[in-house]
Scaffold this motif. Structure first.
Motif, PDB file in Angstrom:
ATOM      1  N   THR A 196     154.540   0.832 -26.433  1.00  0.00           N
ATOM      2  CA  THR A 196     154.536   1.101 -27.875  1.00  0.00           C
ATOM      3  C   THR A 196     155.955   0.992 -28.418  1.00  0.00           C
ATOM      4  OG1 THR A 196     153.849   2.648 -29.607  1.00  0.00           O
ATOM      5  CG2 THR A 196     154.829   3.616 -27.645  1.00  0.00           C
ATOM      6  N   SER A 197     156.013   0.580 -29.669  1.00  0.00           N
ATOM      7  CA  SER A 197     157.315   0.541 -30.340  1.00  0.00           C
ATOM      8  C   SER A 197     157.422   1.702 -31.331  1.00  0.00           C
ATOM      9  CB  SER A 197     157.510  -0.795 -31.051  1.00  0.00           C
ATOM     10  OG  SER A 197     156.469  -0.994 -31.980  1.00  0.00           O
ATOM     11  N   ASP A 198     156.348   2.457 -31.458  1.00  0.00           N
ATOM     12  CA  ASP A 198     156.320   3.611 -32.359  1.00  0.00           C
ATOM     13  C   ASP A 198     157.036   4.792 -31.694  1.00  0.00           C
ATOM     14  OD1 ASP A 198     155.566   5.998 -33.707  1.00  0.00           O
ATOM     15  OD2 ASP A 198     153.827   4.972 -34.550  1.00  0.00           O
ATOM     16  N   ASN A 199     158.126   5.234 -32.291  1.00  0.00           N
ATOM     17  CA  ASN A 199     158.916   6.320 -31.704  1.00  0.00           C
ATOM     18  C   ASN A 199     158.157   7.642 -31.637  1.00  0.00           C
ATOM     19  OD1 ASN A 199     161.120   4.693 -31.235  1.00  0.00           O
ATOM     20  ND2 ASN A 199     162.093   5.170 -33.188  1.00  0.00           N
ATOM     21  N   ASP A 200     157.271   7.885 -32.605  1.00  0.00           N
ATOM     22  CA  ASP A 200     156.490   9.126 -32.590  1.00  0.00           C
ATOM     23  C   ASP A 200     155.539   9.150 -31.394  1.00  0.00           C
ATOM     24  OD1 ASP A 200     157.693  10.093 -34.900  1.00  0.00           O
ATOM     25  OD2 ASP A 200     156.152   9.248 -36.228  1.00  0.00           O
ATOM     26  N   ILE A 201     154.894   8.008 -31.135  1.00  0.00           N
ATOM     27  CA  ILE A 201     153.978   7.918 -29.993  1.00  0.00           C
ATOM     28  C   ILE A 201     154.752   8.040 -28.685  1.00  0.00           C
ATOM     29  CG2 ILE A 201     152.396   6.400 -28.736  1.00  0.00           C
ATOM     30  CD1 ILE A 201     151.424   5.392 -31.482  1.00  0.00           C
ATOM     31  N   ALA A 202     155.896   7.398 -28.602  1.00  0.00           N
ATOM     32  CA  ALA A 202     156.725   7.485 -27.403  1.00  0.00           C
ATOM     33  C   ALA A 202     157.182   8.927 -27.169  1.00  0.00           C
ATOM     34  CB  ALA A 202     157.922   6.546 -27.502  1.00  0.00           C
ATOM     35  N   ALA A 203     157.518   9.637 -28.230  1.00  0.00           N
ATOM     36  CA  ALA A 203     157.946  11.036 -28.104  1.00  0.00           C
ATOM     37  C   ALA A 203     156.792  11.912 -27.627  1.00  0.00           C
ATOM     38  CB  ALA A 203     158.495  11.545 -29.430  1.00  0.00           C
ATOM     39  N   LEU A 204     155.594  11.657 -28.170  1.00  0.00           N
ATOM     40  CA  LEU A 204     154.419  12.414 -27.720  1.00  0.00           C
ATOM     41  C   LEU A 204     154.112  12.129 -26.254  1.00  0.00           C
ATOM     42  CD1 LEU A 204     152.104  12.056 -30.851  1.00  0.00           C
ATOM     43  CD2 LEU A 204     153.263  14.124 -30.047  1.00  0.00           C
ATOM     44  N   ALA A 205     154.252  10.881 -25.849  1.00  0.00           N
ATOM     45  CA  ALA A 205     154.037  10.520 -24.440  1.00  0.00           C
ATOM     46  C   ALA A 205     155.052  11.234 -23.549  1.00  0.00           C
ATOM     47  CB  ALA A 205     154.123   9.004 -24.258  1.00  0.00           C
ATOM     48  N   ALA A 206     156.283  11.345 -23.998  1.00  0.00           N
ATOM     49  CA  ALA A 206     157.312  12.057 -23.227  1.00  0.00           C
ATOM     50  C   ALA A 206     156.969  13.538 -23.117  1.00  0.00           C
ATOM     51  CB  ALA A 206     158.677  11.865 -23.880  1.00  0.00           C
ATOM     52  N   GLN A 207     156.419  14.118 -24.179  1.00  0.00           N
ATOM     53  CA  GLN A 207     156.000  15.523 -24.132  1.00  0.00           C
ATOM     54  C   GLN A 207     154.853  15.722 -23.148  1.00  0.00           C
ATOM     55  OE1 GLN A 207     155.058  16.895 -28.080  1.00  0.00           O
ATOM     56  NE2 GLN A 207     157.171  16.701 -28.808  1.00  0.00           N
ATOM     57  N   ILE A 208     153.905  14.782 -23.163  1.00  0.00           N
ATOM     58  CA  ILE A 208     152.781  14.855 -22.224  1.00  0.00           C
ATOM     59  C   ILE A 208     153.302  14.781 -20.795  1.00  0.00           C
ATOM     60  CG2 ILE A 208     150.754  13.603 -21.348  1.00  0.00           C
ATOM     61  CD1 ILE A 208     150.221  12.808 -24.320  1.00  0.00           C
ATOM     62  N   ARG A 209     154.209  13.862 -20.527  1.00  0.00           N
ATOM     63  CA  ARG A 209     154.783  13.704 -19.199  1.00  0.00           C
ATOM     64  C   ARG A 209     155.510  14.978 -18.775  1.00  0.00           C
ATOM     65  NH1 ARG A 209     158.853  10.766 -20.068  1.00  0.00           N
ATOM     66  NH2 ARG A 209     157.650   9.012 -20.830  1.00  0.00           N
TER      67      ARG A 209
END
Length: 116
Positions: free
Chosen positions: A95-108
């Motif tokens: 993804t290039s969406d920073n919000d989605i990437a941030a949420l994925a990092a939180q999940i991880r």
């Protein structure tokens, strides 16, 4: 899984359910890697007494796992958390969406925290 490791893990899960002398014998034999003679000397019993305690304790540990399945369930949860972390990594990588990437990092991070 190698029996020594499996017994050691089962002792972590169910050791408190064993009699203290049996738990100590198994702990010394499997975790401290002492021989039966060394355990016998440390516990003040015969080598045959240690062997009998260890075998009886092993049987109890395996019976507890068969009935309760805590170690199996722990492994399933751990595997699921690994899979969640891997999926979060895949989402972030695609993804290039920073919000989605941030949420994925939180999940991880949450999955990693639960594993510990």
């Amino acid at each position: 899984m190698e029996k020594n490791i499996e017994v050691s893990l089962l002792l972590d899960f169910y050791g408190e359910l064993l009699r203290p002398a049996v738990r100590q014998a198994i702990d010394l034999y499997y975790n401290d890697d002492l021989s039966l003679a060394e355990v016998a000397q440390q516990c003040g019993i015969t080598r045959q007494g240690v062997r009998d305690s260890v075998k009886r304790g092993e049987a109890q540990l395996f019976a507890y796992e068969e009935k309760l399945g805590l170690m199996r369930r722990f492994r399933e949860v751990e595997s699921g958390l690994d899979r969640i972390s891997a999926l979060a990594d895949a989402i972030a990588a695609h993804t290039s969406d920073n919000d989605i990437a941030a949420l994925a990092a939180q999940i991880r991070a949450l999955a990693g925290g639960l594993k510990e």
